[in-house]
Design an enzyme around this catalytic site. Structure first.
Site, short mmCIF file in Angstrom:
data_model
loop_
_atom_site.label_atom_id
_atom_site.label_comp_id
_atom_site.label_asym_id
_atom_site.label_seq_id
_atom_site.Cartn_x
_atom_site.Cartn_y
_atom_site.Cartn_z
N ASP A 135 -11.25 30.82 -16.60
CA ASP A 135 -10.68 30.25 -17.82
C ASP A 135 -10.81 31.35 -18.87
O ASP A 135 -11.94 31.79 -19.18
CB ASP A 135 -11.48 29.03 -18.26
CG ASP A 135 -11.20 27.79 -17.42
OD1 ASP A 135 -10.55 27.92 -16.37
OD2 ASP A 135 -11.66 26.71 -17.82
N HIS A 193 -14.10 33.36 -10.46
CA HIS A 193 -13.63 32.98 -9.13
C HIS A 193 -12.74 34.07 -8.54
O HIS A 193 -12.19 34.91 -9.26
CB HIS A 193 -12.85 31.67 -9.22
CG HIS A 193 -13.68 30.51 -9.69
ND1 HIS A 193 -13.97 29.43 -8.90
CD2 HIS A 193 -14.29 30.26 -10.89
CE1 HIS A 193 -14.72 28.57 -9.57
NE2 HIS A 193 -14.93 29.06 -10.79
N SER A 231 -17.51 37.51 -22.35
CA SER A 231 -17.55 38.38 -21.19
C SER A 231 -16.14 38.69 -20.73
O SER A 231 -15.18 38.06 -21.18
CB SER A 231 -18.32 37.70 -20.05
OG SER A 231 -19.49 37.08 -20.52
#
Length: 380
Positions: free
Chosen positions: A191, A249, A341
Site C-alpha cells: 500500500d 509483498h 519507508s
C-alpha cells in the site's frame, strides 16, 4: 536567500541549529506525551519552537492546514489529485532541513548522520514501549483515518505496543491480487504512493535527484547491476507513508534468493528529500533480496532485485521469508517497523511494460496511490 557563489558553510547556524530543529520535529521538549507530536490530530499538534521563531504564528496555521505531496488518488486517465496530508510545521521543517545546498552539506556531515541514526533507534525503542500505547494508537488512527475493520485484530486495545500496531496484519483476502492466474502480471508490493520508470535514466530525470544514484550504488554490487543492464533497468518505487499498512509483498511469483543487509543512514524518503540533490536511496539502510522469477520451460529464470529501504525513524526492516522459499505474487516478504519507508523493485532492461496511467503520472511527476496486489505492469 543564499547568494550565488556564497560559501555554503558561512551561515551554517543561521535561524538556529538545524540539528536542534530536527530534534524538535521528532521529540519536541515539553510535549505532554513524548513521541506523539508528529502524529497528533491537527488541532492537537505540539508547537515547534524553532519553526515558530523562524515563522511567527505558524502554530496557528498548523491547526487548520495540512499540506503534503501531490498524489493521484485513483487509477486511469485524469485521476483526482490531492496533497498528501502532513502537518504544516512538519512539512516546512522538512523543507528547511532538506532543501538547498547548505542543508545538504549539513546532512552529509557525520555529526548529523549520527543524530539521525540515534533518533531513529530512539524512536524504535519508544514505539516498542508499553507506555501510553492505547492513547498513541487512538491519536494515530484519528489523524490518518485508519480503517480498523480490515485488520486481523480490529480492536486497537489488543496491541501491546505502538510498533505492533504499526506493522499490523490485515485480515485474509483484504488485499486480493489482480488476475492471480496470469503469470505475466506484476503487482504492487505495498500500500503506497507509486512511481514507475522504464529506465534508470528516466527515474533520474523525473524523480531521483541524488547526484550519485546508480544501480551499482543502490545494490552495492557492480556485477548484479551490470546483469540488469545498469542504465536501462526498469524501476518501480513504492513509497510507504506513515498511515500505510507496512508489510511488503512480492510483486511476482518467485523463488526467494539471498538477502544482503546494507548498513546506512536514516534520511527521510519523503519526496522533499528524494527530489533534492541528496543520495537518499543509496545512503540509507536497506536490504537487497534477489527474487528468481520462473519463465517458460527451459528458459533462464528472470532476476528481480527487491530493495527494502529504511528511513528517518525506521527502527528495523524485518524479512519474513527464507532463502529458497517459493512465494506467490502478493505473498508477504516482510515488514517495516515504525517510520515512512520505501521499496525499490529493479527489473532487467526491456522486460517490463508499466501500466500507461502510471507512466503518465510518473513523468509529471505525480505519485499514484496503489494497494498491495493491484496490477501495475506486465512482463513482455
Amino acid at each position: 536567500m543564499e547568494q550565488r557563489g556564497e560559501d555554503p558553510t558561512k551561515h551554517a547556524e543561521s535561524h538556529g541549529d538545524f540539528e536542534e530543529a530536527l530534534k524538535g520535529l521528532i521529540d519536541e521538549p515539553g510535549a505532554k506525551h513524548k513521541h506523539l507530536s508528529i502524529h497528533s490530530p491537527a488541532p492537537e499538534v505540539i508547537t515547534n519552537a524553532w519553526l515558530n521563531n523562524l515563522i511567527p504564528g505558524i502554530h496557528k496555521l498548523e491547526a487548520t492546514y495540512h499540506v503534503g505531496n501531490w498524489v493521484a488518488t485513483a487509477r486511469g486517465p485524469n485521476p483526482p489529485k490531492v496533497f498528501e496530508s502532513m502537518p504544516l510545521y512538519v512539512r516546512l521543517g522538512m523543507q528547511a532541513l532538506y532543501h538547498g545546498r547548505r542543508q545538504a552539506q549539513l546532512l552529509a556531515s557525520e555529526r548529523v548522520s549520527k543524530l539521525l541514526r540515534e533518533q531513529s533507534i530512539k524512536q524504535g525503542k519508544a514505539f516498542d514501549s508499553t507506555d501510553n500505547v492505547l492513547e498513541h494508537i487512538q491519536a494515530f488512527v484519528k489523524t490518518y483515518q485508519i480503517d480498523c475493520a480490515e485488520l486481523e485484530k480490529p480492536n486497537i486495545a489488543d496491541y501491546k505496543t505502538f510498533n505492533e500496531f504499526f506493522y499490523r496484519k490485515l485480515r485474509p483476502n483484504a488485499r486480493p491480487v489482480d488476475s492471480p492466474s496470469d503469470p505475466s502480471i506484476i503487482s504492487s508490493a505495498a500500500d503506497c504512493r507509486l512511481t514507475v520508470y522504464p529506465t534508470v535514466e528516466k527515474a533520474k530525470e523525473f524523480w531521483i535527484k541524488g547526484a550519485n544514484f546508480t544501480l551499482t550504488s543502490l545494490l552495492q554490487d557492480e556485477s548484479l547491476a551490470t546483469s540488469f543492464h545498469e542504465q536501462g533497468a526498469s524501476l518501480a518505487i513504492f513509497r510507504l507513508a506513515p498511515a500505510d499498512y507496512h508489510r511488503y509483498h512480492s510483486p511476482v511469483t518467485c523463488l526467494v534468493g539471498p538477502t544482503k543487509n546494507i548498513e546506512g543512514d536514516y534520511y527521510t524518503v519523503n519526496p522533499v528529500a528524494v527530489n533534492e540533490n541528496l543520495d537518499v536511496f543509496t545512503e540509507n539502510k536497506r536490504d537487497v533480496t534477489l527474487l528468481s522469477v520462473p519463465q517458460a520451460a527451459d528458459a533462464t529464470p528472470l532476476s528481480v532485485a527487491f530493495v527494502a529501504i529504511g528511513a528517518m525513524l525506521v527502527g528495523s526492516i524485518q524479512g519474513t521469508v527464507q532463502q529458497g522459499q517459493e512465494v506467490g505474487r502478493g505473498d508477504e516478504l516482510g515488514y517495516f517497523a515504525y517510520g515512512g519507508s520505501t521499496v525499490v523493485a529493479v527489473f532487467p532492461a526491456g522486460k517490463v511494460q508499466w501500466d500507461e496511467d502510471l507512466i503518465i503520472n510518473s513523468s509529471v511527476p505525480i505519485e499514484t496511490a496503489v494497494r498491495v496486489g493491484e496490477q501495475i505492469g506486465k512482463f513482455v
